[in-house]
Structures are given as C-alpha cells and as structure tokens.
Enzyme design. Sequence first.
Site, mmCIF file in Angstrom:
data_model
loop_
_atom_site.group_PDB
_atom_site.id
_atom_site.type_symbol
_atom_site.label_atom_id
_atom_site.label_comp_id
_atom_site.label_asym_id
_atom_site.label_seq_id
_atom_site.Cartn_x
_atom_site.Cartn_y
_atom_site.Cartn_z
ATOM 1 N N HIS A 1 1.387 -7.973 11.039
ATOM 2 C CA HIS A 1 0.563 -7.383 9.969
ATOM 3 C C HIS A 1 1.071 -7.732 8.568
ATOM 4 O O HIS A 1 0.323 -8.323 7.767
ATOM 5 C CB HIS A 1 0.448 -5.872 10.185
ATOM 6 C CG HIS A 1 0.030 -5.107 8.982
ATOM 7 N ND1 HIS A 1 -1.234 -5.202 8.448
ATOM 8 C CD2 HIS A 1 0.703 -4.250 8.186
ATOM 9 C CE1 HIS A 1 -1.317 -4.416 7.383
ATOM 10 N NE2 HIS A 1 -0.142 -3.835 7.201
ATOM 11 N N HIS B 1 6.198 -4.745 2.806
ATOM 12 C CA HIS B 1 5.523 -3.545 2.318
ATOM 13 C C HIS B 1 5.576 -2.339 3.242
ATOM 14 O O HIS B 1 5.458 -1.212 2.787
ATOM 15 C CB HIS B 1 4.069 -3.856 1.907
ATOM 16 C CG HIS B 1 3.095 -3.880 3.038
ATOM 17 N ND1 HIS B 1 2.777 -5.015 3.721
ATOM 18 C CD2 HIS B 1 2.364 -2.889 3.610
ATOM 19 C CE1 HIS B 1 1.893 -4.739 4.660
ATOM 20 N NE2 HIS B 1 1.626 -3.447 4.621
ATOM 21 N N GLU C 1 8.622 2.660 4.863
ATOM 22 C CA GLU C 1 7.930 3.782 5.476
ATOM 23 C C GLU C 1 8.056 3.765 6.998
ATOM 24 O O GLU C 1 8.194 4.808 7.616
ATOM 25 C CB GLU C 1 6.453 3.741 5.054
ATOM 26 C CG GLU C 1 5.712 5.034 5.218
ATOM 27 C CD GLU C 1 6.225 6.163 4.319
ATOM 28 O OE1 GLU C 1 7.216 5.946 3.596
ATOM 29 O OE2 GLU C 1 5.662 7.267 4.365
ATOM 30 N N ASP C 2 8.028 2.593 7.593
ATOM 31 C CA ASP C 2 7.928 2.542 9.054
ATOM 32 C C ASP C 2 9.190 2.089 9.771
ATOM 33 O O ASP C 2 9.206 2.031 10.993
ATOM 34 C CB ASP C 2 6.784 1.594 9.465
ATOM 35 C CG ASP C 2 5.435 2.112 8.993
ATOM 36 O OD1 ASP C 2 5.364 3.309 8.654
ATOM 37 O OD2 ASP C 2 4.480 1.333 8.950
ATOM 38 N N ASP D 1 -3.408 -5.343 2.078
ATOM 39 C CA ASP D 1 -2.989 -4.522 3.215
ATOM 40 C C ASP D 1 -4.212 -3.859 3.838
ATOM 41 O O ASP D 1 -4.440 -3.899 5.046
ATOM 42 C CB ASP D 1 -1.983 -3.479 2.694
ATOM 43 C CG ASP D 1 -1.542 -2.486 3.756
ATOM 44 O OD1 ASP D 1 -1.338 -2.907 4.910
ATOM 45 O OD2 ASP D 1 -1.397 -1.299 3.424
ATOM 46 N N ASP E 1 -35.769 -10.965 -1.352
ATOM 47 C CA ASP E 1 -34.652 -11.875 -1.645
ATOM 48 C C ASP E 1 -33.394 -11.497 -0.882
ATOM 49 O O ASP E 1 -32.549 -10.779 -1.370
ATOM 50 C CB ASP E 1 -34.372 -11.928 -3.155
ATOM 51 C CG ASP E 1 -34.363 -10.537 -3.774
ATOM 52 O OD1 ASP E 1 -34.848 -9.595 -3.132
ATOM 53 O OD2 ASP E 1 -33.845 -10.399 -4.885
HETATM 54 MN MN MN Z 1 0.492 -2.124 5.906
#
Ligand code: MN
Length: 698
Positions: A50, A74, A78-79, A141, A263
């Site tokens: 990712h 990024h 956090e992860d 992201d 259109d």
């Molecule tokens: Mn992400």
Amino acid sequence: MSVLRQYELVEKVKGYDPDADEALINRAYVFSMKAHGTQKRASGDPYFSHPIEVAGILTDLRLDDETIVTAILHDTIEDTVATPDEIEKLFGGSVARLVDGVTKLSRIEAQSESQRAAENLRKFLLAMSTDIRVLLVKLADRLHNMRTLHFIKDGEKRRRIARETMDIYAPLAERIGMYEFMTEMQTLAFRELEPDAYESITKRIERLHRGGGGDLIQRIGRGIKAHLEADGIEAEVQGREKHPYSIWRKMAERHVSFEQLSDVMAFRAIVGSVDECYRTLGLIHQRWPMVPGRFKDFISTPKRNGYRSLHTTIIHDEQMRIEIQIRTNEMHAQAEHGLAAHWAYKEGKLAATTKHPWISDLVEILEHAATAEELLEHTRMAMYQDRIFAFTPKGELIQLPKGATPIDFAYAVHTDLGDQTVGAKINGRVMPLRTPLGNGDQVEILVSKAQHPQPAWLSYVVTGKARAKIRRWVKSKEREETIALGRKIFDEIVQRLPAPLGWEAMTEALRRLHLPDDETLMEEIALKRIDDVAVMEALMPGSAMKEGVKPPPQRTAISIKGLTPGVAFHLADCCHPIPGDRIVGLRREGEGIEVHVIGCDNLASGIDADWVDLAWGDETDGGTARLSIIIKNQPGSLAVIAGILGSHGANIVSMDQTARDGSFHTFMLDVEVHDLQHLMRILAALRATDVVSTAERL
Ligand code: MN
C-alpha cells in the site's frame, strides 16, 4: 498483485528528478517493508504494497524525494512499532514533520463519523497541511484505498469510506486543482454508494457507443483533428465519455433522464498557444453550430482555482451535442495536476528538478492569483492557518483560533467545564493553563466543583466565549461585594432614623423607590445612585427633614480601589481629582482620607500623613474639575461657552470672574465631568472656538 519494486520506484523518481536522493528512497523502502512485516491488506496483499503504491501515484505527479519518502513511511508510526524519533534520525527533520502531519490526519480519520462533522474535517485537513505535501500524500493514500475498497468485506465500512471520499477528499482534490484525483475518487465512490445507478449509466454509455457504430468517440475525435489540420493547426484531440458520476449529477441537477441528457461525450483539443486556442474555437464554430449559452472563456477569466480553457458545446453531425474544451499544453497539465504543474511550467521546465518551491509557499499563490475571486479561493487555505484544531479525550474535534489556551478549549466544550477548570493535560502531560494549544493536541481538562472562573484568566484567553463567561462571573462577584457595601451604609442610615423600623418598612420603601428587591436597593446605595435622604424618606417619610442633614458631599457615584469599603474619603479641593487622574490618598489620624491628584502641589503638606495607593473604581462616574478660561470680552461669549458645556453634557457647578484685562476676561469654572477624557474633549471644544483665548484645567 505485484508491488512496485524498489529499483522501479527509484528509476521513476530519477526519471524526472535526477538530483533525487536515491539512498533516502532506498532506506525508506527497506524500513517500511521491515516495519510492516507480515501485516496484510484486506486484499491479502502484504500491507507494505500500500505505501509503495501511494508513492507510485505521487511519482506520476513528479513530486520531490521527500514527498515520495513520506508516502513510503506514511503508515509506519500509526500501524507499526516505528517511532517519530527513529524516522527523524534516519530520514531527517523535514521528512519526520511530513510523516507526523500525515499520521495526525490518519488519527482523526480513525474516529467514528458521529464525532466529527465533514466540514470540520475538511478544515482540519487544510489546517494540518501547512505543508501542502502532507495533503498530497493523504489524497494519494485515499485514492489507493479507494482503488482497493472492494476488498473490504464489511459493506457498511465500505460505504462510510466512500461517503467520506465523496464529501471530503474529492472536494479537497478539486480545490487544489487535481481533477484526475477528483474524478477517479468520485467514480469509485459513486460505484460503491449508488451501485444500481452506476451500472445503469455505464451500460447506457456502452450502448450509446455501439449505437454510433464502432468507436464513436474516436471517429468524432479524428474528424475534429482533420478539420483543424486543414487550416494548419496541429492539435491533439482527446475524446472521452464523461465519467458516470458527473453524468449522474447532471441528471439529478437538471431533472432529466439519460436519454434527454445529450452531451455525455466531451472532447479536448490541445494546441500550441493561446492564439491557436481562439483560432481553433473559430474553426469549430464555423463547421458545427454552437449551442447558445454554453460557451465559456476561462482563458480571459480563469476559474477561481486557476483553471483555464475555452469551453463550448456544439451540435455535431447526427444532432449529437458534444462538449469541447480547448486549451494549451500548459493549461492542460495544470488542469490535470493542479498547482504542481502550474509551478513546473512557470519555471520553464516540466521536471521538478528544483526543490518544490511551488508547494510549500502559499504566498506565491497569492501573488499569482489572477482575479479577486481566485485570490479569495486560495486564501481560504491560508485562512485555516489561523485556526487550530484540538481534540477532547473522546476524540471530539474543537476548532479554536491560534493562541487559544486550555481555558478557551474548556469553554468551547462547555461553560461548566470552563468554570470549573483547575488544570489541563495536553497530550497526556499536565501543562500550565496559559499554554497555547497546538494543532492536533489532545486536551484533557481537570476540574473541581469548588473552582470558579479566575479574573487572571482574562489576561490570556483569546476566545470571545471564554472572555464573556469569565467577565460575567467576575461581574456577579463584584455585585455581591457591592451589595455587601450597600448593606453596611444602609445600616448606618437606619441608625440615623428617629425611631426603630417597623416590619413593613422595607417593603414600603422598595415600593416607594420603585425597586424590585432589597439587593437592588443596597446596590443603588453603594453606587451612590440614591442618596441617604431619599433612603430615609422612603423608610420613614418625614424623617430626613427632622434630621436636617444633607448627604455627605462625596456621595456621588464614586468608587475607589485601595480603600476599605465604607471608609470615609473626600476629594481634595485643591486639585479636584476626576476619574482618569492618577490619584493618591492621604490618611491622618481621626480624619477621612483625602484624595489628591498625583502632582498636586499640596501633597507637599502631606509628609506627616500615611500615603495610600489608590485607583479609580470601575463604577466611578463623575467628578468636578476646576477650569480657568480666558475669553474675549464681546457679547454672546459666555453663551457660547455655556452652549459648548451643555452640548457635552457637562454641568456648571460654579463660575467666577477672576480677572478683567481690557478685551479679555478670565473665569474660573467648576464643571461636573464624567472623567478625564470627557474633560479633555470639553477643553478641546472650548479651545476650538474663536471666543476662547485659552482654556486650562487648574
Ligand atoms: Mn495509508
């Protein structure tokens, strides 16, 4: 799916930026791969794919190495177990700051929908993106998450993400001019949110093409290109059907069915110069009739976000309406990639070889805004830089002006919370209440039921709400004290009455004075809005006459700070202090305090007395000032003086002629004024007239 390889990513960046820091990208790639380890995406792919895909998306925008590295990293804070310190040590302060920015954005995303309004989140995203690269990474992201949305099993979660993309991220992409991002996000979100409509529209578009026989779009495109070439214009003509979401929106807006919506195809002619844009327009209008009211010249008047192009709609062969956009290469790149392209071209080369000056500097945008409207649109981004966004422990987002403190925060959450604040934890640490909050801070307010608003808070709160609430409390506290003082004076007055009071006396007195309750009476007495005689008369009619006293001379509306309430004082006759003067008190044994203006000559005689520091109270209104004015000896002069004083609402207490010198007369006046400023205005007005030679305060 195959993950973009390390060398492929590096090659891509090097392709447009030969100076890019290859080692930095390599380090980030390895770091992120290790950090994410065996984590998996909903698709079953390694999680690590990712961030690398996000970086890949950003290479299409030719972004600088720091942005690419930020994209790779990024999700590590956090992860994974990676820490901000680690990131800073390995990749430098600038990347660490960018990663921190993206991380904060992700944190707010993680909260449930009910805890944050879309509008708030949009503003928050903008405010957090002091460096717009943070926003670009966040958008990429989100785009990648939308591309892989269908892998998520939980339907409700998918819809929530799609709705959020539609409401927040697509408009953000549009705002900074990234139409490709916007279009793809909208299409993917639309497919999730309105699957039936999406399918029906997509099918109809397909059918339309078949109905035209073969590839209608290509045929029409070729026709336009040939028509232009015949007149010597080399154009790149692109055709596309409009994307399903924009068709759907048009159907909804115009309340028409797909068939009535004529259109659904759009063409783009990309030419070499502005001049050719207008020539192309002319050639197209000569060949096919234009639809009235659909022509727009965004070259002479660009859109607010800087978009430029000519737009027209023509009736093509077989009565088919098609939309045509005409633009130069530069305009095209800008339309697709927003500000990024704008700056790349401005510097005369496509490659972002220089260090992204276009991105971080919003001031540049201001300087290049073509119209007032465009300026407004861009400054809206800058505007949010004056705001900060902080969180409650429950994750609720509170928007405050820059410089706001925990007290402001507490009052913004709830008045009671503000009133009872005794301390604050910012990001888990107890901090002084005067600490300015930072963007993304989590603030926990510590409270005590025994606490009440502190006047000292007024010196550092910045929000109107906090200020008003504290003031109101301080005022009510002051009122209590005033009432207490009034009660003391009232008791003295009662002592002076010739007979004891009856049960009903107070009720009767209030009725006679037209006052609602005894507290108001005490307040009136303390503030000298009602004199002793009136009180006595109200309590016991006829009593004041028997006593035969006038109210003490200084019972006008005067309060002085620094005196014990109820202590007798009088304003000195020598210098006539008025509110606004700097004052000092002289206290002698057995006498009331004598209040003088600092600088009064008579203070020299006060060496034997105690000197008391004094200041005027807030409720003070009025004093008597002594003036000396010299006026021309001519008819009507005095009337002019009286007129000026009258128009300023100043009452003349006394007036004596002190000198007569041929054509000039000198007068000494005692005048009742509100305060020093009032006096200054009066003196200025007097001096401004012809009849006055000089006007001075004595
Ligand atoms: Mn992400």
